[in-house]
Motif scaffolding. Structure first.
Motif, PDB file in Angstrom:
ATOM      1  N   GLY A  52      63.477 -23.535 -58.446  1.00 38.12           N
ATOM      2  CA  GLY A  52      63.822 -23.505 -59.867  1.00 38.12           C
ATOM      3  C   GLY A  52      65.316 -23.642 -60.091  1.00 38.12           C
ATOM      4  O   GLY A  52      65.754 -24.314 -61.033  1.00 38.12           O
ATOM      5  N   ASP A  53      66.111 -23.035 -59.216  1.00 43.34           N
ATOM      6  CA  ASP A  53      67.568 -23.143 -59.323  1.00 43.34           C
ATOM      7  C   ASP A  53      68.043 -24.578 -59.090  1.00 43.34           C
ATOM      8  O   ASP A  53      69.064 -25.002 -59.636  1.00 43.34           O
ATOM      9  CB  ASP A  53      68.248 -22.206 -58.331  1.00 43.34           C
ATOM     10  N   LEU A  54      67.309 -25.312 -58.246  1.00 46.25           N
ATOM     11  CA  LEU A  54      67.672 -26.707 -58.017  1.00 46.25           C
ATOM     12  C   LEU A  54      67.592 -27.506 -59.309  1.00 46.25           C
ATOM     13  O   LEU A  54      68.451 -28.349 -59.591  1.00 46.25           O
ATOM     14  CB  LEU A  54      66.744 -27.329 -56.971  1.00 46.25           C
ATOM     15  N   LEU A  55      66.570 -27.257 -60.115  1.00 45.90           N
ATOM     16  CA  LEU A  55      66.428 -27.974 -61.378  1.00 45.90           C
ATOM     17  C   LEU A  55      67.569 -27.627 -62.331  1.00 45.90           C
ATOM     18  O   LEU A  55      68.090 -28.494 -63.039  1.00 45.90           O
ATOM     19  CB  LEU A  55      65.082 -27.641 -62.029  1.00 45.90           C
ATOM     20  N   GLY A  56      67.960 -26.340 -62.341  1.00 43.92           N
ATOM     21  CA  GLY A  56      69.073 -25.953 -63.195  1.00 43.92           C
ATOM     22  C   GLY A  56      70.388 -26.560 -62.732  1.00 43.92           C
ATOM     23  O   GLY A  56      71.192 -27.030 -63.546  1.00 43.92           O
ATOM     24  N   GLY A  57      70.614 -26.572 -61.428  1.00 43.97           N
ATOM     25  CA  GLY A  57      71.839 -27.149 -60.896  1.00 43.97           C
ATOM     26  C   GLY A  57      71.917 -28.652 -61.043  1.00 43.97           C
ATOM     27  O   GLY A  57      73.007 -29.235 -61.027  1.00 43.97           O
ATOM     28  N   ALA A  58      70.759 -29.293 -61.217  1.00 45.36           N
ATOM     29  CA  ALA A  58      70.748 -30.751 -61.358  1.00 45.36           C
ATOM     30  C   ALA A  58      71.504 -31.212 -62.600  1.00 45.36           C
ATOM     31  O   ALA A  58      72.015 -32.334 -62.640  1.00 45.36           O
ATOM     32  CB  ALA A  58      69.309 -31.267 -61.412  1.00 45.36           C
ATOM     33  N   ILE A  59      71.603 -30.354 -63.616  1.00 44.44           N
ATOM     34  CA  ILE A  59      72.308 -30.726 -64.849  1.00 44.44           C
ATOM     35  C   ILE A  59      73.766 -31.060 -64.544  1.00 44.44           C
ATOM     36  O   ILE A  59      74.290 -32.094 -64.965  1.00 44.44           O
ATOM     37  CB  ILE A  59      72.212 -29.588 -65.880  1.00 44.44           C
TER      38      ILE A  59
END
Length: 317
Positions: free
Chosen positions: A248-255
């Protein structure tokens, strides 16, 4: 297993409902008026008021929320205020780019995290453990955007090994597309890999103190067998608990990473929509991100229950 899943569905639905409320309220509490953005800088108060009425902003928030939620339950996230396109189409156009980045970053995260964690948890040399601890601490302390900038400067500008901006879909040209993915995926994965490594290292050290490990050692089992068959196998359960959150953190960091490497994914869409006060797009993105995180966490719990039947039995009571 069915009862285990059924008991977790209500809490997942409750999280999604609370998220829908927050996703609806937070953009509207931020400064700015989407009606003014739609009307343009030369519009007068009457034009802006007419647009607000047309968009339904003159209605109470409760009515607006119920109308929006009804559309979401039907699979209709509305139409973008700015572009006039379906929100679903806008997200669909960008979704593939972010998924490709997140999947490759997840592969890097799991591979690097396992290698570092197992090496740190099984090494008997103090200097090696200290070096691995220092590596994990450095990776954890360095934010993804700084890692991305350093990698871009080193491998993209100084040595010119890989491209640093733009993208090519893997479906269009896999060989070129992977080159555009390597730097952002690696930068996105490193902090999460360090977190995963720390967790595996701690779990392995704890497992070595358990009686079943001491018994295996007393029976003359080799160090390699003890590590693989007993210590690592039982430590992976703890790592799996964290894996859902890490993904889930990967998706947030993708921004942030997409902005650095000029990728046309959901991250850039979120930034643009926030700047333009495009509420419906922002709400859909928040709901999508949390929905994916909830699904990943649910799958993680299922995987953990398969590794440890005691959890499945407790959850079925």
């Amino acid at each position: 297993m069915n009862r285990f899943l059924i008991r977790r569905i209500p809490s997942a639905l409750l999280v999604l409902f609370a998220t829908s409320v927050l996703a609806f309220l937070l953009p509207r509490m931020a400064p700015g008026d989407p009606a003014a953005a739609v009307a343009g800088p030369d519009a007068g108060p009457e034009e802006i008021a007419a647009i607000r009425a047309d968009l339904g902003f003159d209605e109470p928030w409760v009515s607006q929320y119920l109308h929006w939620l009804g559309g979401v339950l039907r699979g209709d996230f509305g139409t973008s205020y700015i572009t006039g396109r379906s929100v679903t189409d806008l997200i669909g156009d960008r979704f593939g780019s972010t998924v490709q980045l997140a999947l490759l970053a997840a592969l890097f995260m799991i591979t690097i995290g396992l290698l570092l964690g197992v090496a740190a948890g099984s090494s008997r040399r103090p200097w090696a453990r200290s070096l691995l601890d220092l590596t994990c601490t450095t990776l954890l302390a360095t934010p993804a955007f700084l890692t991305g900038l350093l990698l871009a400067l080193l491998l993209g500008v100084a040595w010119q090994v890989l491209p640093v901006s733009g993208e090519v879909s893997l479906f269009d040209n896999a060989e070129i597309g992977i080159q555009y993915l390597l730097l952002p995926a690696f930068a996105l994965a490193l902090p999460q890999a360090a977190s995963l490594a720390r967790l595996i290292q701690s779990a392995m050290r704890q497992s070595r103190t358990e009686e079943y490990v001491q018994t295996a050692v007393a029976k003359g089992a080799s160090a390699r067998r003890v590590t693989v068959r007993h210590v690592l196998r039982n430590s992976l359960a703890s790592a799996l608990v964290s894996l859902g959150m890490r993904l889930g953190d990967l998706l947030g960091g993708a921004i942030v990473i997409e902005a650095i490497f000029a990728r046309n994914g959901l991250g850039s869409l979120a930034v643009t929509s926030s700047a333009q006060r495009d509420y419906l797009v922002i709400e859909a993105l928040i709901l999508l991100a949390v929905g994916i995180a909830v699904l990943l966490q649910l799958l993680t719990e299922v995987g953990l229950s398969l590794l440890d039947p005691r959890i499945r039995l407790e959850g079925a009571r």
